[in-house]
Design a protein around this motif. Structure first.
Motif, PDB file in Angstrom:
ATOM      1  N   TYR A  17       4.962  59.892 -29.987  1.00 32.22           N
ATOM      2  CA  TYR A  17       4.053  59.445 -28.674  1.00 32.22           C
ATOM      3  C   TYR A  17       4.311  59.071 -28.270  1.00 32.22           C
ATOM      4  O   TYR A  17       4.298  58.851 -26.644  1.00 32.22           O
ATOM      5  N   PHE A  18       4.144  57.630 -28.045  1.00 36.64           N
ATOM      6  CA  PHE A  18       3.861  56.231 -27.165  1.00 36.64           C
ATOM      7  C   PHE A  18       5.190  55.766 -26.750  1.00 36.64           C
ATOM      8  O   PHE A  18       5.353  56.036 -25.362  1.00 36.64           O
ATOM      9  N   ARG A  19       6.483  56.290 -27.881  1.00 39.44           N
ATOM     10  CA  ARG A  19       8.063  56.487 -27.032  1.00 39.44           C
ATOM     11  C   ARG A  19       8.268  57.130 -25.804  1.00 39.44           C
ATOM     12  O   ARG A  19       8.396  56.493 -25.034  1.00 39.44           O
ATOM     13  N   TYR A  20       7.520  58.354 -26.221  1.00 36.04           N
ATOM     14  CA  TYR A  20       8.035  59.349 -25.243  1.00 36.04           C
ATOM     15  C   TYR A  20       7.606  58.823 -23.688  1.00 36.04           C
ATOM     16  O   TYR A  20       7.643  58.557 -22.872  1.00 36.04           O
ATOM     17  N   TRP A  21       5.642  58.356 -23.845  1.00 40.14           N
ATOM     18  CA  TRP A  21       5.083  57.497 -22.426  1.00 40.14           C
ATOM     19  C   TRP A  21       5.617  56.207 -22.144  1.00 40.14           C
ATOM     20  O   TRP A  21       5.834  56.390 -21.275  1.00 40.14           O
ATOM     21  N   HIS A  22       5.696  55.806 -23.364  1.00 46.59           N
ATOM     22  CA  HIS A  22       6.947  54.201 -22.367  1.00 46.59           C
ATOM     23  C   HIS A  22       8.074  54.763 -21.396  1.00 46.59           C
ATOM     24  O   HIS A  22       8.095  54.271 -20.641  1.00 46.59           O
ATOM     25  N   ASN A  23       9.426  55.415 -23.225  1.00 48.92           N
ATOM     26  CA  ASN A  23      10.491  55.917 -21.933  1.00 48.92           C
ATOM     27  C   ASN A  23      10.493  56.585 -20.669  1.00 48.92           C
ATOM     28  O   ASN A  23      11.123  55.996 -19.702  1.00 48.92           O
ATOM     29  N   GLU A  24       9.453  57.388 -20.483  1.00 49.39           N
ATOM     30  CA  GLU A  24       9.298  58.375 -19.601  1.00 49.39           C
ATOM     31  C   GLU A  24       8.162  58.024 -18.034  1.00 49.39           C
ATOM     32  O   GLU A  24       8.916  57.607 -17.407  1.00 49.39           O
ATOM     33  N   PHE A  25       7.604  57.342 -18.808  1.00 49.54           N
ATOM     34  CA  PHE A  25       6.367  56.400 -17.461  1.00 49.54           C
ATOM     35  C   PHE A  25       6.188  55.224 -17.476  1.00 49.54           C
ATOM     36  O   PHE A  25       6.370  54.311 -16.561  1.00 49.54           O
ATOM     37  N   PHE A  26       5.759  55.111 -18.531  1.00 50.16           N
ATOM     38  CA  PHE A  26       5.081  53.471 -18.457  1.00 50.16           C
ATOM     39  C   PHE A  26       5.642  52.262 -18.152  1.00 50.16           C
ATOM     40  O   PHE A  26       5.445  51.739 -17.169  1.00 50.16           O
ATOM     41  N   HIS A  27       7.048  52.325 -18.607  1.00 49.14           N
ATOM     42  CA  HIS A  27       8.053  51.739 -18.135  1.00 49.14           C
ATOM     43  C   HIS A  27       8.621  52.039 -16.628  1.00 49.14           C
ATOM     44  O   HIS A  27       8.389  50.236 -15.966  1.00 49.14           O
TER      45      HIS A  27
END
Length: 177
Positions: free
Chosen positions: A121-131
């Motif tokens: 889940y975090f990989r998705y949020w990190h790669n798509e938005f947070f980063h």
């Protein structure tokens, strides 16, 4: 007299053994309780994560829309321009990962279980938005005050998994030769 000295030595050793046993039992019980508490906290966080599913879905849609419209947008920009009901979904989702990071830093989570439950889940949020959004959060205007370092939490949640993946890949390559 000759029987008194061995009896004293034997009694002293017995008392020392009992004390050592009590100390060791207390230490091991304490460690087990701490570990159980970490597991329970991690499971509680996962339960909370499941409870905010609707917020996460709506936040992803809003963030995707905003990033398509403006590639250099920050959380500060979003907070200032979005309607409160839209911002709330982003804030709830981001706050969850902030809290997860804080609990990890305070060593209150079972790290291995958290990686299993949250890394994808975090990989998705990190790669798509947070980063993308964090890149622009600390420009000339300063930070938002709610910044999480998605790179730091990514290093924790994703690093070992990436290393394990590359190790597995290397194993596959070796076995295929």
């Amino acid at each position: 007299m000759s029987l008194i000295i061995p009896a004293l030595v034997s009694g002293t050793i017995s008392i020392f053994g009992v004390l050592l046993s009590v100390i060791l039992t207390r230490y091991l019980t304490n460690r087990a309780n701490i570990q159980q508490s970490k597991v329970q906290t991690t499971l509680d966080m996962f339960k909370h994560f499941q409870m905010i599913t609707e917020n996460r879905i709506k936040a992803a849609k809003i963030l995707r829309r905003q990033l398509r419209a403006n590639h250099e947008i920050s959380y500060m920009d979003l907070n200032e321009t979005l309607a409160p009901e839209e911002w709330q979904h982003i804030s709830i989702t981001r706050h969850f990962f902030t809290e997860l990071s804080r609990l990890y830093s305070a060593e209150k989570l079972d790290s291995n279980l958290a990686k299993i439950l949250f890394s994808d889940y975090f990989r998705y949020w990190h790669n798509e938005f947070f980063h993308l959004l964090n890149t622009f959060d600390y420009g000339d205007r300063g930070g938002t005050g709610i910044h999480i370092s998605s790179d730091d939490i990514a290093a924790w949640l994703l690093e070992d998994k990436l290393q394990n993946t590359s190790t597995k890949s290397r194993r596959r390559i070796k076995t295929n030769d």
